[in-house]
Design an enzyme around this catalytic site. Structure first.
Site, mmCIF file in Angstrom:
data_model
loop_
_atom_site.group_PDB
_atom_site.id
_atom_site.type_symbol
_atom_site.label_atom_id
_atom_site.label_comp_id
_atom_site.label_asym_id
_atom_site.label_seq_id
_atom_site.Cartn_x
_atom_site.Cartn_y
_atom_site.Cartn_z
ATOM 1 N N LYS A 180 0.878 -1.179 0.000
ATOM 2 C CA LYS A 180 0.000 0.000 0.000
ATOM 3 C C LYS A 180 0.919 1.234 0.000
ATOM 4 O O LYS A 180 1.514 1.584 1.018
ATOM 5 C CB LYS A 180 -0.900 -0.077 1.227
ATOM 6 C CG LYS A 180 -1.361 1.201 1.888
ATOM 7 C CD LYS A 180 -2.220 2.102 1.082
ATOM 8 C CE LYS A 180 -2.437 3.415 1.822
ATOM 9 N NZ LYS A 180 -1.515 4.471 1.354
ATOM 10 N N GLU A 255 10.024 1.337 10.359
ATOM 11 C CA GLU A 255 11.069 2.345 10.131
ATOM 12 C C GLU A 255 10.381 3.683 10.310
ATOM 13 O O GLU A 255 9.624 4.120 9.440
ATOM 14 C CB GLU A 255 11.632 2.229 8.708
ATOM 15 C CG GLU A 255 12.288 0.916 8.398
ATOM 16 C CD GLU A 255 13.689 0.786 8.971
ATOM 17 O OE1 GLU A 255 14.169 1.742 9.615
ATOM 18 O OE2 GLU A 255 14.288 -0.278 8.788
ATOM 19 N N CYS A 289 14.233 10.702 6.579
ATOM 20 C CA CYS A 289 14.266 10.328 8.001
ATOM 21 C C CYS A 289 15.684 10.312 8.562
ATOM 22 O O CYS A 289 15.869 10.381 9.767
ATOM 23 C CB CYS A 289 13.603 8.984 8.193
ATOM 24 S SG CYS A 289 14.302 7.743 7.115
ATOM 25 N N GLU A 386 11.418 16.234 14.504
ATOM 26 C CA GLU A 386 11.944 15.923 13.177
ATOM 27 C C GLU A 386 11.472 17.036 12.237
ATOM 28 O O GLU A 386 10.274 17.303 12.127
ATOM 29 C CB GLU A 386 11.382 14.570 12.722
ATOM 30 C CG GLU A 386 11.948 14.129 11.411
ATOM 31 C CD GLU A 386 11.469 12.742 11.011
ATOM 32 O OE1 GLU A 386 10.307 12.396 11.287
ATOM 33 O OE2 GLU A 386 12.267 12.014 10.410
HETATM 34 P P1 NAP Z 1 2.679 8.696 7.346
HETATM 35 O O1 NAP Z 1 1.612 9.703 7.398
HETATM 36 O O2 NAP Z 1 2.877 7.842 8.515
HETATM 37 O O3 NAP Z 1 2.354 7.825 6.032
HETATM 38 C C1 NAP Z 1 3.120 6.743 5.651
HETATM 39 C C2 NAP Z 1 2.246 5.693 5.005
HETATM 40 O O4 NAP Z 1 1.306 5.244 5.958
HETATM 41 C C3 NAP Z 1 1.448 6.168 3.810
HETATM 42 O O5 NAP Z 1 1.319 5.118 2.887
HETATM 43 C C4 NAP Z 1 0.101 6.484 4.420
HETATM 44 O O6 NAP Z 1 -0.963 6.383 3.483
HETATM 45 C C5 NAP Z 1 -0.002 5.380 5.424
HETATM 46 N N1 NAP Z 1 -0.911 5.629 6.521
HETATM 47 C C6 NAP Z 1 -1.248 6.816 7.094
HETATM 48 N N2 NAP Z 1 -2.151 6.604 8.076
HETATM 49 C C7 NAP Z 1 -2.394 5.266 8.124
HETATM 50 C C8 NAP Z 1 -3.231 4.426 8.906
HETATM 51 N N3 NAP Z 1 -4.020 4.924 9.863
HETATM 52 N N4 NAP Z 1 -3.237 3.105 8.659
HETATM 53 C C9 NAP Z 1 -2.455 2.585 7.690
HETATM 54 N N5 NAP Z 1 -1.655 3.318 6.913
HETATM 55 C C10 NAP Z 1 -1.603 4.646 7.131
HETATM 56 O O7 NAP Z 1 4.110 9.295 7.100
HETATM 57 P P2 NAP Z 1 4.592 10.286 5.970
HETATM 58 O O8 NAP Z 1 4.234 11.660 6.394
HETATM 59 O O9 NAP Z 1 4.107 9.821 4.670
HETATM 60 O O10 NAP Z 1 6.180 10.043 6.021
HETATM 61 C C11 NAP Z 1 7.031 10.814 6.745
HETATM 62 C C12 NAP Z 1 7.541 10.051 7.955
HETATM 63 O O11 NAP Z 1 8.130 8.811 7.565
HETATM 64 C C13 NAP Z 1 8.618 10.798 8.673
HETATM 65 O O12 NAP Z 1 8.388 10.787 10.050
HETATM 66 C C14 NAP Z 1 9.889 10.017 8.365
HETATM 67 O O13 NAP Z 1 10.889 10.095 9.297
HETATM 68 C C15 NAP Z 1 9.380 8.648 8.221
HETATM 69 N N6 NAP Z 1 10.306 7.888 7.385
HETATM 70 C C16 NAP Z 1 11.073 6.956 7.991
HETATM 71 C C17 NAP Z 1 11.976 6.231 7.257
HETATM 72 C C18 NAP Z 1 12.826 5.191 7.906
HETATM 73 O O14 NAP Z 1 13.400 4.381 7.206
HETATM 74 N N7 NAP Z 1 12.921 5.145 9.213
HETATM 75 C C19 NAP Z 1 12.075 6.431 5.891
HETATM 76 C C20 NAP Z 1 11.272 7.381 5.292
HETATM 77 C C21 NAP Z 1 10.365 8.100 6.066
HETATM 78 P P3 NAP Z 1 -1.695 7.683 2.871
HETATM 79 O O15 NAP Z 1 -0.644 8.459 2.173
HETATM 80 O O16 NAP Z 1 -2.687 7.076 1.928
HETATM 81 O O17 NAP Z 1 -2.312 8.391 4.012
#
Ligand code: NAP
Length: 485
Positions: A180, A255, A289, A386
């Site tokens: 997804k 992650e 990240c 962050e």
């Molecule tokens: P996010 O809002 O958590 O979204 C990530 C994914 O989760 C998207 O596919 C999103 O889908 C989905 N999602 C959101 N709410 C959900 C729920 N209730 N149930 C299931 N899936 C759900 O994060 P983001 O804003 O896209 O990404 C930024 C964050 O990712 C930052 O905090 C960053 O540090 C972290 N990150 C970490 C790494 C690592 O390797 N540690 C790498 C990259 C990014 P939708 O888009 O359809 O809502």
């Protein structure tokens, strides 16, 4: 540029070997963050489509896991070759939907693709053990087996590379996957599905479902046929998914967010440290990240470091990532731009100084100026949170002990960086940092060969390396008796 004519472009989901829209025909709009132009739509799937994908993945599991690692590896190698063949289209698609400069998109595709051949080979070495027995007539041993169906949820900041980091070890281990992708960037994932189909993966082995994250997420976490969830994204959503997985006791890889310290000691090569800080902080417009989130600089080199970094930051050219010479793309959405404004306002109100940038860029839209803040202290939000944008806060320190205490003053523990030429200090500081990864005079940490992941609230599990394969396998203990004649 529009992606419609690309060979790899798909705007339907790939479920159980078939391309399909959402069952009720609903769609999500996908826009180019650099221009605001509509790129097209993707299906807004939900519970039913996710369940169909899980059923397909579940049905195809027995045949896929009964293949040898060598046979599965051949599929992964074919997929790798097809990604390389289609590199330019994939990179353009990535820049169109995500905004990062084209050169960074190429790097992301190549880096992500490298996990397929690595795991195709690594799965052939998923050796068990014959354990020396404590009792005559018995032989304890272990074998490793793929976990089963795996749910994969990925973010928008690396719309391509985050998928192979999870799917390559899972597929190589004999698991089947339901991906997804983030709703803002679904096209790289769908392009990967098109290439997986061309590579000859059997129907149901690799599925991509776009759409409503909470409904698809509820299926992936609640369905007992899914044995593992692998998620990259925000800490907040990661915690929620962790709780949702408790009901079926799923294995988890998470992650999550980082808050990387970038420590520069007096004895460091300052030129190299400045270049590295620039690369680490401003890659992907800071939406990474492992971005340098807090630049900690020792007093003796603070002024020289800030002066040099300021002139480099001032020279970064923001713009549309498809245009030559552009180093900095837009942010992903207006919420991200507002977040930069709020973080900078808070820092300034608490006494920080804006050395470069500090406001929305004259280009308008989702562009924010590359920004350097000096005189930052631990009470400011930029220190504690962050940042996820092109804002670089610099903090001064006097001793090694103080640097370590400042660096560890966070619940995140993903990447950290140390710049020094003192070998003893390299060991002392690397061992003291409460982080899953330490870059010593180096900032490019991610590679298929090494375990990427975090301590504390930055996550669970590792992606890359042998550990990354084992995260998709169960260890089964077999005890053979009746051996004595
Ligand atoms: P996010 O809002 O958590 O979204 C990530 C994914 O989760 C998207 O596919 C999103 O889908 C989905 N999602 C959101 N709410 C959900 C729920 N209730 N149930 C299931 N899936 C759900 O994060 P983001 O804003 O896209 O990404 C930024 C964050 O990712 C930052 O905090 C960053 O540090 C972290 N990150 C970490 C790494 C690592 O390797 N540690 C790498 C990259 C990014 P939708 O888009 O359809 O809502």
């Amino acid at each position: 540029m529009r992606p419609d004519g690309f060979k790899v472009f798909r705007n339907l989901c790939f479920i159980d070997g078939k391309w399909m829209p959402a069952l009720d025909g609903e769609t999500i709009e996908v826009t180019n963050p650099a221009t605001g132009e509509a790129l097209g739509t993707a299906p807004r799937c939900g519970t039913k489509e996710a369940s169909l994908a899980i059923a397909g993945a579940s049905r195809s599991l027995a045949a896929w896991r009964s293949m040898t690692a060598l046979e599965r590896g051949a599929c992964l190698h074919r997929l790798h070759a097809l990604i390389l063949e289609n590199l330019e289209e994939l990179a353009a698609l990535l820049t169109l939907e995500q905004g990062k400069p084209l050169a960074e998109s190429r790097d992301e595709i190549l880096q992500g693709a490298s996990y397929f051949p690595w795991y195709a080979e690594e799965a052939r070495r998923a050796c068990g053990q014959v354990i020396p027995t404590p009792a005559r007539g018995k032989r304890p041993m272990t074998i490793h087996q793929g976990l089963g169906v795996v749910g994969v949820i990925t973010p928008w900041n690396f719309p391509f590379a985050m998928i192979p980091r999870k799917a390559a070890p899972a597929l190589a281990a004999g698991c089947t996957v339901v991906v997804k992708p983030a709703s803002q960037t679904p096209y790289c994932a769908l392009a990967l599905a098109a290439l997986a189909q061309e590579a000859g993966f059997p129907a149901g082995v690799f599925n991509v479902v776009t759409g409503d994250s909470s409904r698809i997420g509820a299926e992936l976490t609640g369905d007992p046929r899914v044995r593992k969830l692998s998620f990259t994204g925000s800490t907040e959503v990661g915690k929620k998914l962790m709780a949702q997985c408790a009901g079926t006791v799923k294995r988890l890889s998470l992650e999550l967010g980082g808050n990387a310290p970038f420590i520069v000691f007096d004895d460091a090569d300052i030129e190299k440290a400045v270049e590295a800080a620039l690369a680490s902080k401003f890659r992907n417009a800071g939406q990474t990240c492992v971005s340098a989130n807090r630049i900690l600089v020792q007093n003796g080199v603070y002024d020289a470091f800030v002066r040099r970094l300021a002139s480099k930051v001032d020279g970064l050219k923001p713009g549309n990532g498809l245009e030559p010479g552009v180093i900095l793309g837009p942010l992903i959405d207006s919420k991200a731009v507002a977040s930069m404004e709020a973080l900078v306002a808070d820092a300034v109100a608490c006494g920080a100084r804006v050395a470069v940038g500090g406001k929305r860029h004259a280009l308008g839209g989702l562009f924010y100026e590359p920004t350097l803040l000096t005189g930052v202290t631990p009470s400011m939000r930029v220190f504690k949170e962050e940042i996820f944008g092109p804002v670089a806060p610099v903090v001064s320190f006097s001793s090694e002990k103080e640097a370590i205490a400042l660096a560890n003053d966070t619940n995140a523990g993903l990447a950290s960086y140390v710049f020094t030429r003192d070998v003893g200090r390299v060991w002392r500081v690397s061992e003291a940092l409460e982080y899953g990864m330490v870059g010593v005079n180096e900032v490019s940490l991610a590679m298929a060969e090494a375990p990427f992941g975090g301590f504390k609230e930055s996550g669970v599990g590792r992606e890359g390396g042998h550990e990354g394969l084992m995260d998709y396998m169960e260890t089964k203990y077999i005890l053979m008796g009746g051996i004595d004649a």
